[in-house]
Design a protein around this motif. Structure first.
Motif, PDB file in Angstrom:
ATOM      1  N   LEU A 198      43.518  73.464  59.116  1.00 46.71           N
ATOM      2  CA  LEU A 198      44.287  73.092  57.913  1.00 46.71           C
ATOM      3  C   LEU A 198      43.229  72.483  56.972  1.00 46.71           C
ATOM      4  N   SER A 199      42.372  71.500  57.495  1.00 40.09           N
ATOM      5  CA  SER A 199      41.424  71.068  56.559  1.00 40.09           C
ATOM      6  C   SER A 199      40.398  71.633  56.062  1.00 40.09           C
ATOM      7  N   LEU A 200      40.067  72.875  56.922  1.00 41.70           N
ATOM      8  CA  LEU A 200      38.858  73.943  56.400  1.00 41.70           C
ATOM      9  C   LEU A 200      39.587  74.895  55.472  1.00 41.70           C
ATOM     10  N   ILE A 201      40.815  75.187  55.672  1.00 45.03           N
ATOM     11  CA  ILE A 201      41.628  76.024  54.736  1.00 45.03           C
ATOM     12  C   ILE A 201      41.813  75.696  53.474  1.00 45.03           C
ATOM     13  N   GLY A 204      38.543  72.790  49.132  1.00 38.38           N
ATOM     14  CA  GLY A 204      38.279  73.862  47.877  1.00 38.38           C
ATOM     15  C   GLY A 204      39.280  74.829  47.623  1.00 38.38           C
ATOM     16  N   THR A 205      40.441  74.757  48.116  1.00 41.39           N
ATOM     17  CA  THR A 205      41.369  75.626  47.622  1.00 41.39           C
ATOM     18  C   THR A 205      42.632  74.913  47.036  1.00 41.39           C
ATOM     19  N   MET A 206      43.453  74.672  47.830  1.00 40.96           N
ATOM     20  CA  MET A 206      44.585  73.788  47.333  1.00 40.96           C
ATOM     21  C   MET A 206      44.038  72.320  47.086  1.00 40.96           C
ATOM     22  N   PHE A 207      43.115  71.748  48.039  1.00 42.40           N
ATOM     23  CA  PHE A 207      42.930  70.671  47.641  1.00 42.40           C
ATOM     24  C   PHE A 207      41.309  70.397  47.440  1.00 42.40           C
ATOM     25  N   SER A 208      40.542  69.570  46.795  1.00 44.59           N
ATOM     26  CA  SER A 208      39.130  69.266  46.649  1.00 44.59           C
ATOM     27  C   SER A 208      38.605  68.858  48.278  1.00 44.59           C
ATOM     28  N   TRP A 209      37.533  69.181  48.491  1.00 41.14           N
ATOM     29  CA  TRP A 209      36.752  68.405  49.543  1.00 41.14           C
ATOM     30  C   TRP A 209      36.860  66.997  49.804  1.00 41.14           C
ATOM     31  N   THR A 210      36.940  66.372  48.777  1.00 41.53           N
ATOM     32  CA  THR A 210      36.873  64.846  48.487  1.00 41.53           C
ATOM     33  C   THR A 210      38.400  64.397  48.477  1.00 41.53           C
ATOM     34  N   SER A 211      39.405  65.091  48.699  1.00 38.34           N
ATOM     35  CA  SER A 211      40.987  64.672  48.467  1.00 38.34           C
ATOM     36  C   SER A 211      41.305  63.902  49.651  1.00 38.34           C
ATOM     37  N   PRO A 212      42.163  63.116  49.671  1.00 36.30           N
ATOM     38  CA  PRO A 212      42.623  62.325  50.768  1.00 36.30           C
ATOM     39  C   PRO A 212      43.292  63.086  51.824  1.00 36.30           C
ATOM     40  N   VAL A 213      43.642  64.137  51.486  1.00 38.22           N
ATOM     41  CA  VAL A 213      44.475  65.337  52.543  1.00 38.22           C
ATOM     42  C   VAL A 213      43.376  65.553  53.232  1.00 38.22           C
ATOM     43  N   VAL A 214      42.182  66.437  52.860  1.00 38.13           N
ATOM     44  CA  VAL A 214      41.047  66.908  53.616  1.00 38.13           C
ATOM     45  C   VAL A 214      40.347  65.820  54.245  1.00 38.13           C
ATOM     46  N   LEU A 215      39.980  64.926  53.660  1.00 32.28           N
ATOM     47  CA  LEU A 215      39.280  63.844  54.250  1.00 32.28           C
ATOM     48  C   LEU A 215      40.019  63.338  55.660  1.00 32.28           C
ATOM     49  N   SER A 216      41.391  63.217  55.556  1.00 30.40           N
ATOM     50  CA  SER A 216      42.187  62.600  56.597  1.00 30.40           C
ATOM     51  C   SER A 216      42.149  63.674  57.720  1.00 30.40           C
ATOM     52  N   LEU A 217      42.658  64.851  57.287  1.00 30.73           N
ATOM     53  CA  LEU A 217      42.733  66.148  58.502  1.00 30.73           C
ATOM     54  C   LEU A 217      41.638  66.407  59.255  1.00 30.73           C
ATOM     55  N   LEU A 218      40.543  66.449  58.588  1.00 25.98           N
ATOM     56  CA  LEU A 218      39.264  66.885  59.236  1.00 25.98           C
ATOM     57  C   LEU A 218      39.022  65.947  60.323  1.00 25.98           C
TER      58      LEU A 218
END
Length: 540
Positions: A198-201, A204-218
């Motif tokens: 999910l973090s990789l999906i 850069g699409t639904m969320f920016s790479w620096t968003s809290p969602v991506v930075l937490s999921l990864l």
């Protein structure tokens, strides 16, 4: 074939589904969620088939796929459709792994490439027939038939599996089987796979790479997978993925190659279909005909590579050459537009080469993975091989959408269009398609020429093809330097899997709980180092 039909027909229907539901970028989740689900459960199918039996797990996978396709056909919204595609992915994700595992049970390693070509040809028939069928259904009926048509085929597959699939001797009693499951490992594997994917999906699409969602999921996904590997090393009596298998450099190389292969293969499968319709202007039916040269190249290369492995006992060169063919074909695709002279012939050749590269890799990579481990790990390593491919494919679909949309955005922004116009085009790029009847009036409203529109579309898909070419070239280098040829033994050697021995009536030992205990390395065969890896030969 059922899983192949399920995936490819949906790829043809996506532009129409996107338009009917006005889904925009959300439509990329139709294939993405399928691969997210199928990837997450991939490691489980191999070991669960050891516990519950091959036939039972195949029937389970077919039943779940049937439910998912049935619901998808009756979906009333894009959200419902995405949810049922996730269900279908939970079932479809295990079918290929289980089929290849059954083959390893009953066929010797040296002869396996020849016989696995049969599986490959059946899959390729699905690749070849599903696009024309899907094109006709989408154009003449409704995209919902792309799901409904698969239902009777799944039922037939279920009946044939129940009647004729070989069985494996398993532990007696449901309680004993349930005690054999590595529950903590299963949970850690699922949580890690879902979080990481999910973090990789989303990045850069639904969320920016620096968003809290991506930075937490990864990091959460990485932590869960690390915990999974630690637990698998020290914890369960029957681990889902024994960590010792990664001592083989060849297996590690195969996993890297298959990850990239899944990325390039899936992005090509899904986005070439859209490229033909949106960038070149072909109708759904006409674009689906380009599956024929792909099918021809795929089938010829698949069968030929299987027989070459059987005849010469080598696979490394086949993998390297296949990846280089992919790199060249994808690179040339970046130069093709609707105005390219003889565009139909050029595309037919490039699609043929793309199909050839994919077909030539299918058998050699499976055999390379299976040859690098002991017989007791055959089902597991097959699942790991397909897991790497599925993970790459899952990421490719969303990453491909991001690459195409970013390419559109950059090209359209350079034309000084209003942000509202750019957003509407990205949500429905068919507005610029040469095959659109409203194209002329729309371009007049935007104040751009047809040549500028063609360039904008080509820039979007061209960015994806450049990524595919670069990834293929990198995978070729990995294949050349890391993967080693392992001696497969003499032709005709009886090296079927342990469970193949069960089919011949030989007994297998069990522990005090009645669980299946694989034979030791000494019982499986002698070892020999060839090219840096351990070779297993069956003792007669």
């Amino acid at each position: 074939m059922v899983s192949t039909l399920d995936q490819i027909m949906v790829a043809i229907a996506i532009p129409t589904i996107q338009s009917d539901f006005n889904a925009g970028a959300l439509s990329s989740w139709i294939p993405t969620v399928y691969f997210l689900a199928s990837t997450s459960v991939q490691p489980l199918y191999g070991r669960f088939s050891d516990i519950f039996g091959r036939r039972a797990m195949i029937c389970f996978a077919l039943t779940v796929l049937l439910i998912g396709d049935f619901g998808s056909g009756f979906a009333k919204s894009i959200e419902e459709l995405i949810a049922f595609r996730a269900v279908a992915g939970l079932g479809g994700g295990g079918i290929l792994t289980l089929a290849q595992t059954v083959m390893s049970d009953v066929v010797s390693l040296r002869e396996r490439g020849k016989y696995q070509s049969i599986i490959g040809v059946v899959m390729l028939l699905g690749y070849g027939f599903s696009p024309p069928i899907a094109g006709v259904l989408v154009q003449r009926a409704t995209w919902r038939w792309c799901f409904w048509l698969n239902l009777p085929i799944i039922v037939v597959a279920f009946v044939l599996t129940s009647l004729y699939a070989p069985t494996k001797r398993v532990s007696e009693g449901l309680k004993s089987q349930l005690r054999s499951i590595d529950y903590l490992g299963s949970i850690l594997s699922l949580l890690g796979s879902v979080s990481l994917t999910l973090s990789l999906i989303w990045g850069g699409t639904m969320f920016s790479w620096t968003s809290p969602v991506v930075l937490s999921l990864l990091p959460v996904g990485v932590i869960f997978l690390v915990l999974f590997l630690v637990w698998e090393w020290y914890g369960p009596a029957i681990p889902i993925v024994p960590v010792r298998i990664f001592r083989s450099a060849t297996l590690v190389g195969v996993c890297i190659v298959m990850f990239i292969s899944g990325f390039v293969g899936q992005s090509s499968t899904y986005y070439l279909a859209q490229y033909f319709q949106i960038a070149i202007g072909f109708s759904p039916t006409r674009s689906s005909l380009f599956a024929l040269p792909s099918l021809l190249g795929d089938t010829l290369a698949n069968v030929l590579s299987g027989f070459i492995v059987t005849r010469f006992g080598r696979y490394k060169a086949l993998i390297y050459v296949a990846l280089m063919i992919w790199a060249v074909a994808q690179g040339i695709l970046t130069l093709v537009t609707a105005s390219t002279p003889n565009v139909v012939a050029v595309l037919a050749v490039l699609v043929f080469l793309t199909g050839w590269g994919g077909g030539q890799m299918l058998q050699p990579t499976v055999i390379a993975a299976q040859a690098s481990v002991d017989q007791e790990d055959m089902s597991v390593v097959t699942a790991v091989h397909n897991y790497a491919s599925q993970l790459g494919g899952t990421i490719a679909l969303a990453a491909g959408s991001s690459a195409v949309n970013n390419g559109f955005h950059a090209a359209l922004a350079s034309l000084n269009l209003k942000s509202t116009a750019v957003a509407s085009i990205i949500a429905n790029p068919a507005l610029l398609s040469p095959g659109s009847s409203a194209r002329s009036s729309f371009l007049e409203q935007l104040g751009i020429t047809s040549i500028e529109a063609d360039h904008a579309i080509a820039s979007g898909y061209g960015r994806l093809f450049i990524i595919n070419a670069a990834c293929s070239a990198f995978a070729a280098i990995v294949g050349l330097l890391v993967i080693q040829d392992i001696d497969l033994g003499p032709r005709g050697a009886d090296r079927a899997g342990d469970f193949g021995s069960d089919l011949a009536g030989q007994e297998k030992s069990g522990d005090e709980q009645g669980r299946v205990v694989p034979k030791s390395r000494r019982e499986v065969g002698s070892t020999e180092v060839v090219g840096g890896d351990v070779d297993r030969r069956a003792t007669e």
